[in-house]
Design an enzyme around this catalytic site. Structure first.
Site, short mmCIF file in Angstrom:
data_model
loop_
_atom_site.label_atom_id
_atom_site.label_comp_id
_atom_site.label_asym_id
_atom_site.label_seq_id
_atom_site.Cartn_x
_atom_site.Cartn_y
_atom_site.Cartn_z
N ASP A 168 62.11 14.99 58.83
CA ASP A 168 61.92 15.89 59.96
C ASP A 168 60.42 16.15 60.08
OD1 ASP A 168 64.65 16.01 60.02
OD2 ASP A 168 64.80 18.18 59.82
N HIS A 174 64.11 10.11 53.53
CA HIS A 174 65.18 9.11 53.59
C HIS A 174 64.62 7.75 53.99
CE1 HIS A 174 68.54 12.10 53.36
NE2 HIS A 174 67.55 12.89 53.77
N SER A 216 54.46 18.48 53.60
CA SER A 216 53.36 17.53 53.56
C SER A 216 53.54 16.49 54.65
CB SER A 216 53.24 16.88 52.20
OG SER A 216 51.99 16.23 52.08
#
Length: 355
Positions: A151, A211, A321
């Protein structure tokens, strides 16, 4: 005559200075002396830092060591370790849900998609690395494309055409690609392909697990010990080389169209990067020496490869980050996102479009 007049003037200046200094209060004298000592110490340390970078061959291709030194002073690695220790303190059960709801309200976190009850997270870091409910991040069906591994927000994207090149962090500042990855991707480019990259920034309220962006097989990992400078646009716009000096983990392998590099970049208060398939990885350790100051790159081969399906678990950050993808793709590859767009795990980043 002139030397005599000059010497006389110097004696008069010394007497005048002595009289003025004698009139300074003891407290002010201490402040002046302390300031002079601090200035001398800082200038010496800055010179030694520049000398150290030059002696080891400037592996990060730093263009402004002086600016980097002052960022080190402001955002030292030790501060991130202290902050990390605070986030690992076990919270009283009664305080967990109110604290996490306050954080969620501040950073617009959707608590409806969190898999476990709020009071089950023993520390702030446990909540920050939270898992989501099944189906909260559906994975787009893109057999010839990439989905977002995190995200985040798209900060930069582009094409790497030449060897030993520099690319934009954000418009206005650059960093060396070979220094960033630990290899030059141009040397491994697949035929009839272009090397592309995309930078995805994770805000504090974002889901912080990483992911797989596609069906990929990672064969090597590199850990670069480095700085923990904030990755905010206000800094990235004006200071070169931050990506090439910050703490990061580089995973290298292949996908359907050639090489694939996934880089997790640490930032201020984000010294901890973890991998689900490599529990031995430890980042931001006390005794590690930054690579651009002479430290070694920690390399690890995965002899049988780490094969992941699109959306498979890679790892994550303990605090926010940035993730950077560098990969081969045919010329007919088309981005599905624009600069500044917000994306979520599983949403389309780009796809190879055939006529």
């Amino acid at each position: 005559m002139l030397p005599w007049i000059f010497r006389r003037q110097m004696r008069m200046n010394r007497r005048t200075w002595s009289m003025r200094w004698a009139g300074v209060s003891p407290v002010r004298k201490r402040f002046i002396i302390a300031g002079a000592m601090a200035c001398t110490f800082t200038c010496t340390m800055q010179y030694k830092f520049k000398e150290c970078v030059e002696v080891v061959g400037n592996p990060a291709q730093i263009t402004s060591p002086g600016t980097l030194f002052w960022l080190r002073v402001l955002f030292g690695r030790m501060r991130s370790r202290w902050f990390g220790a605070l986030t690992e303190i076990r919270l009283p059960t009664g305080l967990r849900a109110p604290l996490f709801r306050l954080f969620a309200w501040t950073y617009a976190v959707d608590l409806e998609e969190v898999r476990y009850p709020l009071d089950s997270f023993k520390t702030f870091n446990d909540f920050f690395c939270r898992a989501l409910k099944e189906g909260a991040r559906p994975i787009s069906d893109l057999p010839a494309g990439l989905v977002s591994p995190v995200d985040g927000r798209v900060l930069a994207s582009g094409v790497i055409r030449n060897a030993n090149t520099r690319v934009e962090q954000v418009k206005g500042a650059t960093y060396s690609v070979p220094a960033f990855l630990g290899l030059d991707p141009v040397e491994f480019k697949a035929e009839k392909s272009l090397i592309r990259y995309v930078v995805l920034y994770l805000a504090p309220g974002d889901y912080h697990r990483i992911h797989a962006p596609c069906r990929v097989k990672f064969t090597q990992g590199r850990h670069f010990c480095g700085e923990l400078i904030p990755l905010k646009q206000s800094i990235l716009k004006h200071v070169d080389d931050i990506f090439a000096v910050n703490e990061r983990v580089v995973l290298s392998g292949e996908w359907g169209f050639g090489q694939m590099h996934l880089v997790a970049v640490g930032a201020a208060n984000v010294g901890n990067i973890y991998l689900d398939f490599d529990e031995k990885l430890k980042t931001n350790r006390l005794r590690d020496i930054a690579v651009h100051c002479g430290g070694d790159v920690s390399k690890k081969l995965y002899p049988h490869g780490v094969a992941l399906e699109t959306g498979g678990n890679v790892g994550g950050f303990r605090l926010g980050s940035t993730v950077v993808l560098v990969f081969d793709a045919p010329e007919c590859f088309q981005w599905k996102v624009n600069l500044g767009d917000s994306v979520r795990v599983g949403e389309a980043l780009g796809e190879v479009v055939t006529q």
